[in-house]
Design a protein around this motif. Structure first.
Motif, PDB file in Angstrom:
ATOM      1  N   GLU A  70      -2.967  -7.834  -1.536  1.00  0.00           N
ATOM      2  CA  GLU A  70      -2.552  -8.528  -0.314  1.00  0.00           C
ATOM      3  C   GLU A  70      -2.366  -9.985  -0.364  1.00  0.00           C
ATOM      4  O   GLU A  70      -3.055 -10.552  -0.983  1.00  0.00           O
ATOM      5  CB  GLU A  70      -3.214  -8.074   0.984  1.00  0.00           C
TER       6      GLU A  70
ATOM      7  N   TRP B 173       0.905  -1.063  -0.065  1.00  0.00           N
ATOM      8  CA  TRP B 173      -0.041   0.005  -0.007  1.00  0.00           C
ATOM      9  C   TRP B 173       0.842   1.226   0.118  1.00  0.00           C
ATOM     10  O   TRP B 173       2.094   1.147   0.552  1.00  0.00           O
ATOM     11  CB  TRP B 173      -0.814  -0.177   1.057  1.00  0.00           C
TER      12      TRP B 173
ATOM     13  N   ASN C 152      -5.729   1.164   2.408  1.00  0.00           N
ATOM     14  CA  ASN C 152      -6.177   1.023   1.068  1.00  0.00           C
ATOM     15  C   ASN C 152      -4.745   0.243   0.224  1.00  0.00           C
ATOM     16  O   ASN C 152      -3.888   0.732  -0.411  1.00  0.00           O
ATOM     17  CB  ASN C 152      -6.068   2.694   0.448  1.00  0.00           C
ATOM     18  N   LYS C 153      -5.045  -1.180   0.785  1.00  0.00           N
ATOM     19  CA  LYS C 153      -3.930  -1.943   0.108  1.00  0.00           C
ATOM     20  C   LYS C 153      -4.353  -2.054  -1.387  1.00  0.00           C
ATOM     21  O   LYS C 153      -5.290  -2.362  -1.962  1.00  0.00           O
ATOM     22  CB  LYS C 153      -4.094  -3.296   0.594  1.00  0.00           C
ATOM     23  N   LEU C 154      -3.255  -2.286  -2.171  1.00  0.00           N
ATOM     24  CA  LEU C 154      -3.278  -2.286  -3.539  1.00  0.00           C
ATOM     25  C   LEU C 154      -3.422  -3.840  -3.779  1.00  0.00           C
ATOM     26  O   LEU C 154      -4.467  -4.321  -4.671  1.00  0.00           O
ATOM     27  CB  LEU C 154      -2.094  -1.863  -4.168  1.00  0.00           C
TER      28      LEU C 154
ATOM     29  N   LYS D  94      -7.515  -6.619  -5.951  1.00  0.00           N
ATOM     30  CA  LYS D  94      -6.503  -6.958  -4.867  1.00  0.00           C
ATOM     31  C   LYS D  94      -5.876  -8.374  -5.126  1.00  0.00           C
ATOM     32  O   LYS D  94      -5.070  -8.934  -3.947  1.00  0.00           O
ATOM     33  CB  LYS D  94      -6.932  -6.815  -3.352  1.00  0.00           C
TER      34      LYS D  94
END
Ligand SMILES: Nc1ncnc2c1ncn2[C@@H]1O[C@H](COP(=O)(O)OP(=O)(O)OP(=O)(O)O)[C@@H](O)[C@H]1O
Ligand SMILES: [Mg+2]
Lengths: 218, 475
Positions: free
Chosen positions: A20, A10, A16-18, A213
């Motif tokens: 994981e 992120w 707001n993880k792109l 994600k």
């Protein structure tokens, strides 16, 4: 060859993880393509496996060794080679000088071997006269071929390419694609490319899509 | 291809940018070199001034202390007795490392016996007055004892000259040898080799042998003011002879020490005072010649110093800005280098090498232009500073006048005369301020240039150190 263990990333805000929990394995002798919507984080992922940045969580292993152990600078120098959409050659040098420079920095076993470089360039259709011209005077397709030969001449086993055909016409795209296949299949390296073009993706051995994600094989 | 080769190639291929950098760098180096040249010329002029400008320290009885005693003995007729300096003490003091040479002097007033003294209207008028005030000064001839006439300021400054024979030297110590004035010799038909006789205050006759004839300076009047008779009536002999005629031994009126280095006059006085137990003596320095030369030179030197630093700082800022722009423009190139695993310091070293290469060419241009510029600037500077200081010395003389007050107008005039002569000498020295590019100056320039580009590169490439290589992917 390359393994990601529960990798997440992120920018700034962990909410707001792109992506994981990415667990992927890339093998040598294969050509992979990563597809996905614009802004989904493909380039970001590529930057992690290219050793240009560290994952926010999880780890990446190259031949069983963690990148952080190898050291990112050393990893970039010895293990990975990059091809960019905008070629990123040294504009003040000729094709041959560009490649020789990369070879000397990475300490390639053929470093300084001008003849070898000229042969390699000749194989991709760049004659000696063009090879000695400043790269800024070559066409986009020619420049990208020079960039790929640069990768071929370096000893790095992993090749990552971010939209290598993004700026090229159909013929040049085919040329570049066949070169990348050659690197994977003949040089027995591992090639990972990001692309928007379905034709390009289809020509690869495996296609991985970054969607919501998650990375999924198509 | 290593970073040095890359630098070469870059400078060659990007000719336009290299040319621009070359012009900027040449201008900076030119100014730095001009500054260095002027600075060095001024410094070498200072050291030659130190050698040529004699500073002297005179040891004599302190008139101030003597007057104090006189005023305490109220009621009685004031009588000024000045203690004499012991030659042994003087020699001890002279053994100090600060002293180049020394001259012992004393004098006796005697009467001409085998010849006649020059009579001028002023001396015949002043004569009786002088006799009343000071018994010692009753004679018509002043026998001046010196260890070496060449070291006397009237001789060394060129005012008085030996015209025949030779002057008094240290080897004349226990002889009858004397040097007489040309006018006196002419009036009395005296030649080198002639023998004359004089009478001391107790009428004792002493024979003296002429070994030299000198011509007295026209303005100088041997420091005794108007009390003294005609300057032609001064006969130089050895200190010992004067002592024997006066009936004293090992005594002197004053001792003049010439300094090795004029800058050390103050230090010398300090150390000499320790050796002199008595406060009856005073040590006075005359380093005015040295100072009057030193001030304009120091001005030039400090101005040059400022130029060097100002240009250095301005140059560093300008170059740093150019490097910052260069780095921005070449972000991708840097990114590729970093993505290939090139070390950051090598990237910075490439930029430094490029500047170094250009500097090498620029310094040659600066070398050619620097001499010209240095000449022009230093000439102008000297014209300005000398005119400023000469007006200053005139001013200080005017101040001295009233101070000297009643002690004698002639002394004041003599001072003005001295100052004028010094002024002329000083101008001569400064006009020839030698502007030359020495190897040392060139090396200094290279050092300075190196420092400038090093600083500029470091300031300009901080970006590189902070640059994320990932940025090259996201273009
Ligand atoms: N340095 C950064 N700081 C903050 N956010 C960033 C940064 N770089 C990229 N992003 C954001 O992260 C997201 C993913 O960017 P990335 O470039 O990886 O996408 P991409 O999949 O390669 O897109 P495209 O297909 O358009 O190239 C985007 O929303 C982008 O705005
Ligand atoms: Mg992208």
């Amino acid at each position: 060859m390359l393994k990601t263990n529960r990798v997440g990333y992120w920018y700034g805000d962990a909410e707001n993880k792109l992506f994981e929990n990415v667990n992927l394995e890339f093998l040598k002798g294969r050509l992979y393509s990563i597809i996905g919507k614009s802004g989904s984080g493909k380039t970001t992922f590529l930057s992690l496996i290219a050793g240009l940045a560290r994952p926010s969580e999880g780890s990446i292993e190259f031949n069983g060794r963690e990148l952080s152990k190898i050291g990112l600078l050393n990893y970039r120098k010895k293990c990975v080679s990059m091809v960019f959409q905008s070629y990123n050659l040294f504009s003040y040098m000729s094709a041959i000088e560009n490649i020789l420079t990369a070879m000397s920095i990475t300490g390639s076993k053929n470093a300084g071997n001008k003849k070898y470089v000229l042969e390699m360039l000749d194989q991709v259709g760049i004659d000696e006269a063009s090879a000695k011209r400043r790269v800024s005077r070559l066409s986009g397709g020619q420049q990208q071929r020079v960039a790929i030969v640069r990768t071929m001449c370096c000893d790095a086993q992993l090749v990552v390419a971010d939209e290598p055909t993004g700026n090229l016409d159909e013929t040049s795209t085919k040329d570049v694609l066949s070169l990348l296949q050659k690197i994977a299949h003949e040089q027995q390296k591992c090639v990972i490319l990001v692309t928007h073009e379905l034709d390009v993706a289809k020509a690869c051995d495996s296609v991985i899509e970054l969607h919501q994600k998650k990375f999924e094989y198509v | 291809m290593n970073f040095v080769k890359r630098a070469f190639l870059n400078v060659k291929v990007k000719m336009g940018r290299s040319l621009l950098l070359f012009l900027v760098m040449s201008a900076i180096l030119l100014f730095v070199l001009a500054g260095i040249i002027i600075q060095q010329a001024a410094n070498s002029a200072v050291s030659s001034a130190k050698k040529s400008a004699n500073a002297t320290v005179t040891l004599a009885a302190s008139r101030e202390q003597a007057f104090k005693k006189v005023s305490r003995q109220s009621g009685t007729r004031p009588k000024l007795t000045l203690p004499s300096v012991s030659i042994a003490t003087a020699k001890k003091i002279a053994s100090s490392g600060y002293v180049k040479s020394y001259n012992i002097s004393n004098s006796a007033s005697v009467n001409a016996s085998s010849f006649s003294a020059i009579e001028t209207s002023s001396s015949s008028q002043q004569g009786p007055q002088g006799a009343g005030a000071q018994e010692q000064q009753s004679g018509d001839i002043t026998l001046s004892g010196v260890s070496n006439t060449a070291q006397l300021t009237t001789f060394s400054s060129g005012g008085s000259k030996i015209v025949e024979g030779r002057g008094i030297k240290a080897s004349d110590a226990d002889t009858n040898n004397v040097t007489v004035e040309k006018q006196l010799a002419k009036e009395n038909n005296l030649k080198v080799g002639s023998t004359i006789s004089i009478k001391n205050t107790s009428k004792k006759v002493t024979k003296l042998k002429i070994i030299g004839i000198y011509k007295a300076s026209s303005t100088e009047n041997s420091g005794f003011g108007m009390m003294q008779n005609d300057p032609s009536n001064t006969i130089y002999s050895s200190v010992e002879k004067v002592n024997s005629i006066k009936g004293t031994s090992g005594k002197a009126t004053s001792v003049t020490f010439t300094m090795n280095n004029p800058a050390n006059a103050k230090k010398f006085i300090k150390s000499a005072k320790k050796q002199l137990s008595s406060s009856k003596f005073a040590l006075t320095a005359d380093d005015s010649t040295y100072r009057s030369i030193l001030t304009p030179l120091n001005n030039v030197s400090s101005f040059a110093n400022k130029i060097v630093w100002l240009v250095g700082i301005a140059g560093t800022i300008i170059l740093a800005l150019i490097v910052i722009l260069m780095v921005r423009e070449r972000r991708y190139e840097i990114g590729v280098l970093l993505s290939l695993g090139e070390k950051r310091w090598k990237v910075i070293a490439q930029f430094f090498s490029e500047l170094l290469l250009i500097m090498a060419v620029s310094s040659i241009v600066a070398l050619i232009g620097g001499k010209f510029l240095g000449n022009t600037v230093s000439n102008q500077l000297i014209q300005q500073t000398t005119s400023a200081t000469s007006s200053l010395t005139v001013g200080s003389n005017q101040n001295q006048g009233p101070q000297a007050g009643g002690s004698g107008l002639s002394q004041g005039q003599a001072n003005v005369g001295n100052a004028n002569r010094k002024g002329i000498g000083q101008n001569k020295q400064l006009q020839s301020l030698d502007v030359n590019i020495s190897l040392a100056a060139f090396l200094k320039l290279l050092g300075f240039g190196l420092f400038i580009i090093l600083l500029a590169t470091l300031l300009g490439t901080i970006n590189v150190l902070l640059l994320e290589p990932r940025r090259i992917l996201i273009s």
